[in-house]
Motif scaffolding. Structure first.
Motif, PDB file in Angstrom:
ATOM      1  N   LEU A  18      33.450  46.819  39.599  1.00 58.73           N
ATOM      2  CA  LEU A  18      34.780  46.482  39.080  1.00 58.73           C
ATOM      3  C   LEU A  18      35.778  47.416  38.956  1.00 58.73           C
ATOM      4  O   LEU A  18      35.597  48.550  38.984  1.00 58.73           O
ATOM      5  CB  LEU A  18      34.468  45.997  37.675  1.00 58.73           C
ATOM      6  CG  LEU A  18      33.251  44.911  37.492  1.00 58.73           C
ATOM      7  CD1 LEU A  18      32.899  44.505  35.951  1.00 58.73           C
ATOM      8  CD2 LEU A  18      33.317  43.520  37.998  1.00 58.73           C
ATOM      9  N   LEU A  63      36.577  37.941  38.218  1.00 60.30           N
ATOM     10  CA  LEU A  63      35.427  38.655  37.635  1.00 60.30           C
ATOM     11  C   LEU A  63      33.935  37.721  37.866  1.00 60.30           C
ATOM     12  O   LEU A  63      33.079  38.404  37.794  1.00 60.30           O
ATOM     13  CB  LEU A  63      35.850  38.802  36.021  1.00 60.30           C
ATOM     14  CG  LEU A  63      34.788  39.591  35.177  1.00 60.30           C
ATOM     15  CD1 LEU A  63      34.304  40.707  35.748  1.00 60.30           C
ATOM     16  CD2 LEU A  63      35.091  39.529  33.708  1.00 60.30           C
ATOM     17  N   GLU A 102      39.155  44.847  35.516  1.00 57.76           N
ATOM     18  CA  GLU A 102      38.188  44.070  35.210  1.00 57.76           C
ATOM     19  C   GLU A 102      37.351  44.377  34.361  1.00 57.76           C
ATOM     20  O   GLU A 102      36.665  43.669  33.408  1.00 57.76           O
ATOM     21  CB  GLU A 102      37.362  43.709  36.685  1.00 57.76           C
ATOM     22  CG  GLU A 102      38.260  42.920  37.889  1.00 57.76           C
ATOM     23  CD  GLU A 102      37.756  42.966  39.123  1.00 57.76           C
ATOM     24  OE1 GLU A 102      38.492  42.489  40.113  1.00 57.76           O
ATOM     25  OE2 GLU A 102      37.032  43.859  39.429  1.00 57.76           O
ATOM     26  N   ARG A 140      41.977  36.443  36.645  1.00 58.00           N
ATOM     27  CA  ARG A 140      41.170  37.743  36.398  1.00 58.00           C
ATOM     28  C   ARG A 140      39.856  37.279  36.154  1.00 58.00           C
ATOM     29  O   ARG A 140      38.997  37.771  36.435  1.00 58.00           O
ATOM     30  CB  ARG A 140      41.695  38.711  35.497  1.00 58.00           C
ATOM     31  CG  ARG A 140      42.907  39.580  36.033  1.00 58.00           C
ATOM     32  CD  ARG A 140      43.496  40.550  34.934  1.00 58.00           C
ATOM     33  NE  ARG A 140      44.468  41.197  35.507  1.00 58.00           N
ATOM     34  CZ  ARG A 140      45.461  41.181  36.157  1.00 58.00           C
ATOM     35  NH1 ARG A 140      46.025  39.852  36.266  1.00 58.00           N
ATOM     36  NH2 ARG A 140      46.269  42.018  36.687  1.00 58.00           N
TER      37      ARG A 140
END
Length: 245
Positions: A171, A218, A175, A214
């Motif tokens: 990530l 994710l 994130e 986002r």
């Protein structure tokens, strides 16, 4: 652009910024404004040179124009994102939601349209750097209490690592930060307004889609089907919930 010095809450004066912009006049004005406000700015006017610079000498933050000669800004962002974990703030002259979505999906941390308002640019840069400093500080935290399990997801705050079914998931800093905020309140709804304020250090205006984009990105990285998510739930009209199972 106004070259006046802003008296907003300060970040470290030695913070380095890479400005990737092919408009020489705009680049000069932005460089002067940010330098006056305590930043060290390096300007590059093409995408390939930017990639080489970022990978060999990573700055604290990147201000990246989407429309560049040769290698465009989206390609630059996509190319460096796996190795570069600092904030990327994208600029574009195009007033198109598609470009904003594309920029964020390639790993950008923020998005500003042209013409640039210098104080808004400065506020975004400082907010991103404050968040980055917080994330870097958290890297030194140790202790089992900083492990959170949510279904098949294991989050290690001290190491800033995430595993799903014992498989490591890479990530970005942004994130991870978003997932950790959800994990701290797992099993409970976290309002979109709260996520936006904590991530960007800015009040939510009711229209900004950055958090939603986002969350979608994710979910994809975690393997949570964005069309029918099982782990990060959307609570319509309220916010998001990370399962507590």
């Amino acid at each position: 652009m106004d070259n006046g010095k802003e008296n907003l809450d300060e970040v470290t004066a030695s913070q380095s910024i890479l400005l990737v912009e092919d408009d020489v006049k705009l680049a000069r004005l932005v460089t002067e404004f940010l330098t006056i406000n305590g930043f060290s700015v390096k300007h590059i006017d093409n995408g390939q040179a930017a990639i080489d610079e970022i990978l060999s000498n990573p700055p604290k933050l990147i201000v990246l124009d989407i429309m560049l000669p040769g290698v465009d800004g989206l390609t630059v962002c996509r190319t460096v994102r796996e190795q570069y974990t600092g904030p990327i703030l994208m600029l574009t002259a195009l007033n198109d939601d598609i470009d904003e979505v594309a920029g964020l999906e390639t790993g950008a941390d923020g998005y500003l349209g042209k013409p640039i308002k210098p104080r808004v640019l400065l506020a975004h840069i400082r907010a991103l750097l404050r968040r980055q400093d917080l994330l870097e500080t958290e890297k030194g935290i140790e202790g089992a209490e900083h492990l959170i399990q949510a279904g098949p997801i294991m989050i290690n705050a001290a190491k800033r690592e995430v595993c799903v079914n014992d498989q490591h998931v890479e990530l970005t800093a942004a994130e991870f930060n978003l997932l950790w905020l959800l994990a701290e309140h797992k099993g409970a709804i976290v309002p979109r307004e709260e996520l936006h304020q904590k991530i960007f250090r800015l009040e939510y205006d009711g229209l900004d889609r950055n958090i939603d984009i986002r969350i979608s990105r994710l979910r994809k990285k975690l393997g949570d089907d964005p069309r029918s998510p099982s782990w990060i739930k959307t609570i319509r009209g309220q916010g998001y919930l990370l399962i507590n199972e």
